[in-house]
Design a protein around this motif. Structure first.
Motif, PDB file in Angstrom:
ATOM      1  N   LEU A  85     -44.015  29.606 -42.980  1.00  0.00           N
ATOM      2  CA  LEU A  85     -44.309  28.209 -42.671  1.00  0.00           C
ATOM      3  C   LEU A  85     -43.724  27.801 -41.322  1.00  0.00           C
ATOM      4  CD1 LEU A  85     -43.769  26.155 -45.970  1.00  0.00           C
ATOM      5  CD2 LEU A  85     -45.920  26.625 -44.804  1.00  0.00           C
ATOM      6  N   ASP A  86     -44.497  27.020 -40.602  1.00  0.00           N
ATOM      7  CA  ASP A  86     -44.006  26.403 -39.375  1.00  0.00           C
ATOM      8  C   ASP A  86     -43.478  25.013 -39.754  1.00  0.00           C
ATOM      9  OD1 ASP A  86     -43.432  25.628 -36.816  1.00  0.00           O
ATOM     10  OD2 ASP A  86     -45.499  25.125 -36.294  1.00  0.00           O
ATOM     11  N   ILE A  87     -42.216  24.986 -40.181  1.00  0.00           N
ATOM     12  CA  ILE A  87     -41.634  23.749 -40.690  1.00  0.00           C
ATOM     13  C   ILE A  87     -41.171  22.881 -39.525  1.00  0.00           C
ATOM     14  CG2 ILE A  87     -39.831  22.748 -42.147  1.00  0.00           C
ATOM     15  CD1 ILE A  87     -39.825  25.325 -43.758  1.00  0.00           C
ATOM     16  N   GLN A  88     -41.854  21.779 -39.330  1.00  0.00           N
ATOM     17  CA  GLN A  88     -41.528  20.853 -38.246  1.00  0.00           C
ATOM     18  C   GLN A  88     -40.927  19.576 -38.839  1.00  0.00           C
ATOM     19  OE1 GLN A  88     -45.006  20.232 -35.829  1.00  0.00           O
ATOM     20  NE2 GLN A  88     -45.352  22.412 -35.512  1.00  0.00           N
ATOM     21  N   ILE A  89     -39.733  19.260 -38.395  1.00  0.00           N
ATOM     22  CA  ILE A  89     -39.017  18.090 -38.899  1.00  0.00           C
ATOM     23  C   ILE A  89     -39.151  16.947 -37.904  1.00  0.00           C
ATOM     24  CG2 ILE A  89     -36.766  17.183 -39.591  1.00  0.00           C
ATOM     25  CD1 ILE A  89     -35.978  20.031 -40.356  1.00  0.00           C
ATOM     26  N   GLN A  90     -39.644  15.803 -38.396  1.00  0.00           N
ATOM     27  CA  GLN A  90     -39.751  14.626 -37.541  1.00  0.00           C
ATOM     28  C   GLN A  90     -38.438  13.847 -37.481  1.00  0.00           C
ATOM     29  OE1 GLN A  90     -43.050  12.220 -38.847  1.00  0.00           O
ATOM     30  NE2 GLN A  90     -44.545  13.451 -37.723  1.00  0.00           N
ATOM     31  N   GLU A  91     -37.747  13.806 -38.629  1.00  0.00           N
ATOM     32  CA  GLU A  91     -36.516  13.016 -38.690  1.00  0.00           C
ATOM     33  C   GLU A  91     -35.661  13.508 -39.848  1.00  0.00           C
ATOM     34  OE1 GLU A  91     -35.157   8.276 -38.988  1.00  0.00           O
ATOM     35  OE2 GLU A  91     -37.266   8.888 -39.227  1.00  0.00           O
ATOM     36  N   ALA A  92     -34.337  13.449 -39.674  1.00  0.00           N
ATOM     37  CA  ALA A  92     -33.403  13.816 -40.742  1.00  0.00           C
ATOM     38  C   ALA A  92     -32.237  12.846 -40.710  1.00  0.00           C
ATOM     39  CB  ALA A  92     -32.910  15.246 -40.562  1.00  0.00           C
ATOM     40  N   GLN A  93     -31.895  12.299 -41.882  1.00  0.00           N
ATOM     41  CA  GLN A  93     -30.794  11.339 -41.922  1.00  0.00           C
ATOM     42  C   GLN A  93     -30.199  11.251 -43.325  1.00  0.00           C
ATOM     43  OE1 GLN A  93     -32.353   7.451 -40.997  1.00  0.00           O
ATOM     44  NE2 GLN A  93     -33.700   7.403 -42.769  1.00  0.00           N
ATOM     45  N   LYS A 116     -44.450  19.917 -47.249  1.00  0.00           N
ATOM     46  CA  LYS A 116     -43.587  19.386 -48.310  1.00  0.00           C
ATOM     47  C   LYS A 116     -44.061  19.861 -49.681  1.00  0.00           C
ATOM     48  CE  LYS A 116     -44.361  15.878 -50.621  1.00  0.00           C
ATOM     49  NZ  LYS A 116     -44.686  14.573 -51.217  1.00  0.00           N
ATOM     50  N   GLU A 117     -45.380  19.828 -49.910  1.00  0.00           N
ATOM     51  CA  GLU A 117     -45.915  20.215 -51.212  1.00  0.00           C
ATOM     52  C   GLU A 117     -45.673  21.697 -51.496  1.00  0.00           C
ATOM     53  OE1 GLU A 117     -49.941  18.927 -50.875  1.00  0.00           O
ATOM     54  OE2 GLU A 117     -49.491  16.869 -51.533  1.00  0.00           O
ATOM     55  N   ARG A 118     -45.787  22.551 -50.479  1.00  0.00           N
ATOM     56  CA  ARG A 118     -45.524  23.977 -50.688  1.00  0.00           C
ATOM     57  C   ARG A 118     -44.058  24.221 -51.019  1.00  0.00           C
ATOM     58  NH1 ARG A 118     -48.023  28.340 -46.726  1.00  0.00           N
ATOM     59  NH2 ARG A 118     -46.850  29.570 -48.265  1.00  0.00           N
ATOM     60  N   ILE A 119     -43.172  23.489 -50.370  1.00  0.00           N
ATOM     61  CA  ILE A 119     -41.744  23.642 -50.648  1.00  0.00           C
ATOM     62  C   ILE A 119     -41.426  23.187 -52.068  1.00  0.00           C
ATOM     63  CG2 ILE A 119     -39.447  22.800 -50.033  1.00  0.00           C
ATOM     64  CD1 ILE A 119     -40.444  22.664 -47.113  1.00  0.00           C
ATOM     65  N   ILE A 171     -29.653  13.342 -48.383  1.00  0.00           N
ATOM     66  CA  ILE A 171     -30.271  13.643 -47.083  1.00  0.00           C
ATOM     67  C   ILE A 171     -31.784  13.473 -47.233  1.00  0.00           C
ATOM     68  CG2 ILE A 171     -30.686  15.405 -45.331  1.00  0.00           C
ATOM     69  CD1 ILE A 171     -28.041  16.702 -46.170  1.00  0.00           C
ATOM     70  N   VAL A 172     -32.388  12.727 -46.324  1.00  0.00           N
ATOM     71  CA  VAL A 172     -33.842  12.547 -46.327  1.00  0.00           C
ATOM     72  C   VAL A 172     -34.406  13.280 -45.120  1.00  0.00           C
ATOM     73  CG1 VAL A 172     -35.755  10.926 -46.188  1.00  0.00           C
ATOM     74  CG2 VAL A 172     -33.727  10.348 -47.531  1.00  0.00           C
ATOM     75  N   ILE A 173     -35.316  14.205 -45.384  1.00  0.00           N
ATOM     76  CA  ILE A 173     -35.978  14.998 -44.348  1.00  0.00           C
ATOM     77  C   ILE A 173     -37.431  14.554 -44.259  1.00  0.00           C
ATOM     78  CG2 ILE A 173     -36.627  17.305 -43.559  1.00  0.00           C
ATOM     79  CD1 ILE A 173     -33.641  16.942 -43.568  1.00  0.00           C
ATOM     80  N   ARG A 174     -37.845  14.108 -43.097  1.00  0.00           N
ATOM     81  CA  ARG A 174     -39.244  13.726 -42.888  1.00  0.00           C
ATOM     82  C   ARG A 174     -39.963  14.858 -42.153  1.00  0.00           C
ATOM     83  NH1 ARG A 174     -42.210   9.326 -43.559  1.00  0.00           N
ATOM     84  NH2 ARG A 174     -44.105   9.054 -42.314  1.00  0.00           N
ATOM     85  N   LEU A 175     -40.917  15.471 -42.849  1.00  0.00           N
ATOM     86  CA  LEU A 175     -41.665  16.581 -42.278  1.00  0.00           C
ATOM     87  C   LEU A 175     -42.918  16.073 -41.575  1.00  0.00           C
ATOM     88  CD1 LEU A 175     -41.356  18.993 -45.329  1.00  0.00           C
ATOM     89  CD2 LEU A 175     -39.999  19.034 -43.232  1.00  0.00           C
TER      90      LEU A 175
END
Length: 244
Positions: free
Chosen positions: A99-107, A133-136, A123-127
């Motif tokens: 997977l090419d996991i691209q994170i937009q925001e993490a906080q 997200k569904e595959r994870i 921790i909230v990870i915005r992909l």
């Protein structure tokens, strides 16, 4: 004769007054019904607006993942993005490669002004992609236990507080249905689906499920406690499905 006429006039007057009272009573009943119906319509509109707002908020959160139980001290040496990457590599090495996991925001979730918290903030990870997200999450369900540096943590979808409560409310019903082979599922975000007589039935809230069970005695008996249903006295001879 005069007395008879006076009595007749008095009776007619009394009859007219009774008719007026009955007409007034009928008008009052109509007004009460209109007000009751108006209040019900208002309540329906309020529920509809609340549901729409909840759906919009969940749509905003759709690409998000929530990580629970990672100590906040970990951020002294690593960023939240690196912590998330480490969790994926530790638990799902194949996904980390494919997977090419691209994170937009993490906080971290905001604190609640508690000086001594018993558990770390989530921790909230915005992909960037919902499919990622569904595959994870699919991999999480298959693995059952997710860890970070060998210690158990939780990795879940990020929902609004209202949606989380609604999902929790389905819990007792979900368990009963699962025990009795109705193959329940929680559809995104809070719909309950079951297999009944070979067909998929879905319900957005408990009221829909109550209405469905009114013509399904066995299912009504099964869920009477979880849905607070009352059964008819004539139904006491039905099979007690709680023991199934």
């Amino acid at each position: 004769m005069d007395t008879f006429l006076e009595m007749q006039n008095a009776l007619e007057s009394l009859s007219n007054r009774i008719e007026q009272v009955e007409e007034r009573n009928s008008e009052l009943k109509d007004k009460v019904f209109e007000l009751t119906q108006s209040n019900k319509d208002k309540e329906k509109r309020i529920r509809k607006y609340e549901q729409s707002l909840q759906e919009v908020w969940d749509y905003v959160k759709w690409p998000n993942l929530r990580i629970i139980s990672v100590p906040e001290e970990e951020e002294n040496s690593k960023s939240l993005e690196n912590i998330f990457g480490g969790i994926i590599k530790e638990n799902f090495p194949s996904l980390a490669r494919d997977l090419d996991i691209q994170i937009q925001e993490a906080q971290r979730t905001p604190g609640k002004f508690i000086t001594k918290r018993s558990s770390p903030r989530h921790i909230v990870i915005r992909l960037s992609k919902v499919k990622t997200k569904e595959r994870i999450l699919r991999a999480v369900r298959q693995k059952h236990q997710v860890t970070y540096k060998g210690k158990p943590i939780r990795l879940t979808a990020d929902f609004s507080a209202e949606t989380l409560q609604a999902r929790r409310d389905w819990g007792p019903i979900f368990s009963l249905l699962k025990q009795n082979n109705y193959q329940p599922r929680i559809l995104y975000p809070v719909k309950l689906s079951i297999i009944y007589e070979g067909k998929i039935q879905s319900f957005s809230d408990k009221q829909m499920l109550r209405e469905f069970t009114t013509t399904k005695p066995a299912l009504q008996e099964l869920l009477k406690g979880a849905l607070n249903l009352e059964t008819n006295p004539g139904n006491t001879s039905k099979q007690n499905l709680f023991k199934a």
